[in-house]
Design an enzyme around this catalytic site. Structure first.
Site, mmCIF file in Angstrom:
data_model
loop_
_atom_site.group_PDB
_atom_site.id
_atom_site.type_symbol
_atom_site.label_atom_id
_atom_site.label_comp_id
_atom_site.label_asym_id
_atom_site.label_seq_id
_atom_site.Cartn_x
_atom_site.Cartn_y
_atom_site.Cartn_z
ATOM 1 N N ASP A 37 68.156 38.125 73.314
ATOM 2 C CA ASP A 37 68.026 38.054 71.866
ATOM 3 C C ASP A 37 69.160 38.786 71.153
ATOM 4 O O ASP A 37 69.978 39.463 71.767
ATOM 5 C CB ASP A 37 66.691 38.673 71.429
ATOM 6 C CG ASP A 37 65.519 37.712 71.621
ATOM 7 O OD1 ASP A 37 65.774 36.519 71.829
ATOM 8 O OD2 ASP A 37 64.364 38.172 71.564
ATOM 9 N N LYS A 59 67.779 35.493 67.280
ATOM 10 C CA LYS A 59 67.082 35.044 66.074
ATOM 11 C C LYS A 59 67.148 36.138 65.028
ATOM 12 O O LYS A 59 66.622 37.231 65.207
ATOM 13 C CB LYS A 59 65.621 34.717 66.384
ATOM 14 C CG LYS A 59 65.439 33.503 67.283
ATOM 15 C CD LYS A 59 63.985 33.107 67.404
ATOM 16 C CE LYS A 59 63.192 34.106 68.196
ATOM 17 N NZ LYS A 59 61.778 33.699 68.351
ATOM 18 N N MET A 174 59.544 44.088 60.850
ATOM 19 C CA MET A 174 60.162 42.895 60.254
ATOM 20 C C MET A 174 59.658 42.651 58.830
ATOM 21 O O MET A 174 59.460 41.513 58.410
ATOM 22 C CB MET A 174 59.881 41.651 61.112
ATOM 23 C CG MET A 174 60.292 41.793 62.554
ATOM 24 S SD MET A 174 59.647 40.466 63.617
ATOM 25 C CE MET A 174 57.880 40.824 63.602
#
Length: 505
Positions: A37, A59, A174
């Site tokens: 990632d 991502k 997040m």
């Protein structure tokens, strides 16, 4: 028989590569393919085999290199081909890492998998900011909540009425881009707008940034500070403890971005010491160590090694190269039993120790002039001296020894060539004004970096420079760079100490 493929779903931790587990490292070292990632540190990827297939599926918010269903299919494909796959995920696979989804797809395809837990950012990032998620008499409970719910759900499934006041410490992952909604729901369900809060960006990394705020002002404060993902949002009275427990950003070089120009194979020592002091390091290896074009002169000297009274080695690279050729000739350190050995610098002497040899002479100042002066009392007319060193080097040492009447054979043990393989990363940092200091550990790092930068060398003209010693400093001056820092002890540790003193003063 076809090899059975397998997928290891690995938590890579929150950012600091030192937080990777030993098991995760071992999985990487044996993997045929690595699927990683955006948050995986390059130094973690360095554990992978040289021939491992590397697949980036990073991502970022609203910017997906590969969407989750495609990642799932990729893992199935690689494992079905019989490959051992290391699937690296930031934090922990089960803490909003979608590791369960990937495992279920593998299960349905009849493919084996294992989970390797990782250090979750929910706890580690707070800890690096000096904020404990629990603390006696302050917080006895904490919850980890996604700040970015599945947009296809239609409505939130977070139990805001229960969450807002029932849990002491709330950690939203997040959630930076959704702060307005998060704080609105907390306040609407009973959490005081005055509750202390913190937003921490790039936690556990040298570029970590911590914003102390409140639930009521968090959204506006983050917008004013222009804080972007990745970041976590912490709510609770434990945030007040940062005043006492702050440690990571108290380090002497915290907030400084320092360029290390040493050869890639050697840069890690300086990088580790600077990062231990809190710096963000950009490794921009300006040189690469390669074998000489022709080993014949060195091999011939080794063949006649018994004819020399002194062997002089000027660097750790010279030591490694010399002993590699000694081994190639079927010899070892026993063949040097009748020869005296001189080393320039403690790093060179330390490298000799790896071969079971203690240098007979190490000058107090680690430079050629000092060695020549120290040897003057030892060398007699007619003595044969072997000097094994880099192809390009100053002539002061052999000339000084020949002036004493010695016969000096200078042989090339290795060469240094320009090798700035991450030029774009360095240029971007320079152009954005992010670099605070450039370090030089040899004359060749100076000349090769300037050669690599070419017509963009002016980007470093006004950036402070640190030189490992006076010889390197003089090379800087010859190239119109005035070093702001010159180490008094000409070692990596001495250079690190000099840099810390510079910023302390």
């Amino acid at each position: 028989m076809t090899k059975q493929g397998k997928v290891y779903l690995i938590g890579a931790g929150p950012g600091d590569p030192g937080l990777l587990s030993i098991k995760a490292m071992e999985c990487l070292q044996t993997a045929d393919a690595v699927v990683y990632d955006r948050l995986a540190d390059p130094r973690i990827l360095a554990y992978a085999k040289d021939d491992a297939e590397m697949v980036y599926v990073g991502k970022a918010s609203a910017n997906h290199t590969m969407r989750q269903p495609d990642i799932n299919k990729l893992l199935v494909k690689l494992a079905a081909e019989g490959k051992t796959v290391a699937r690296l995920k930031g934090g922990d696979p089960f803490v909003f890492g979608r590791g369960g989804e990937e495992a279920i797809e593998l299960l349905e395809a009849g493919l084996p998998f294992e989970f390797v837990p990782g250090v979750t950012s929910a706890i580690a990032v707070a800890e690096y900011a000096g904020i404990p998620v629990t603390h006696r008499h302050v917080a006895t409970s904490f919850a980890v909540i996604t700040g970015h719910e599945d947009p296809t759900k239609g409505e939130s499934t977070i139990n805001w009425s229960g969450l807002a006041t029932a849990v002491d410490t709330l950690v939203f992952l997040m959630g930076v881009e959704n702060l307005t909604n998060i704080t609105k729901n907390l306040i609407a369900n009973g959490r005081s707008a005055d509750t202390p809060a913190a937003v921490i960006r790039w936690g556990t990394k040298p570029e970590q940034r911590t914003l102390i705020t409140t639930v009521g002002t968090a959204a506006a404060d983050v917008a004013a500070a222009n804080l972007k993902p990745p970041a976590i949002f912490i709510v609770g009275n434990v945030v007040k403890l940062r005043e006492q427990l702050q440690w990571f950003d108290n380090k002497p070089l915290f907030g400084k971005t320092i360029v290390v120009t040493r050869a890639r194979a050697q840069a890690s020592t300086l990088t580790r010491q600077l990062e231990a002091a809190g710096a963000r390091v950009i490794e921009a290896p300006a040189i690469k160590i390669i074998p000489p074009e022709d080993y014949t002169p060195l091999d011939k000297a080794i063949e006649n090694i018994k004819t020399y009274k002194w062997l002089i080695l000027t660097s750790a690279n010279g030591v490694t190269s010399f002993f590699n050729r000694l081994d190639n000739a079927g010899l070892d350190s026993r063949s040097l039993s009748d020869i005296k050995i001189a080393a320039i610098g403690s790093e060179t002497a330390k490298a000799l120790k790896n071969y079971g040899i203690s240098a007979d002479l190490v000058p107090p100042a680690f430079k050629a002039e000092e060695l020549a002066e120290t040897l003057s009392a030892e060398v007699q007319v007619g003595d044969k001296i072997l000097l094994a060193r880099a192809k390009v080097a100053r002539e002061v040492l052999p000339e000084s020894l020949r002036a004493l009447g010695a016969s000096v054979d200078v042989v090339t043990a290795y060469e240094t060539v320009t090798a700035l393989d991450n030029k774009e990363e360095l240029l971007t940092a320079l152009q954005n004004g992010e670099v605070d200091l450039v370090t030089f550990t040899s004359s060749s790092t100076v000349t090769n970096l300037l050669t690599s930068l070419g017509d963009q060398r002016e980007l470093i003209n006004n950036i402070p420079a640190a030189a490992i010693g006076p010889v390197t400093a003089e090379t800087c001056r010859q190239n119109n760079l005035e070093p702001d820092i010159i180490a008094e002890t000409f070692t990596i540790a001495g250079l690190t100490d000099a840099i810390q003193r510079y910023y302390k003063e």
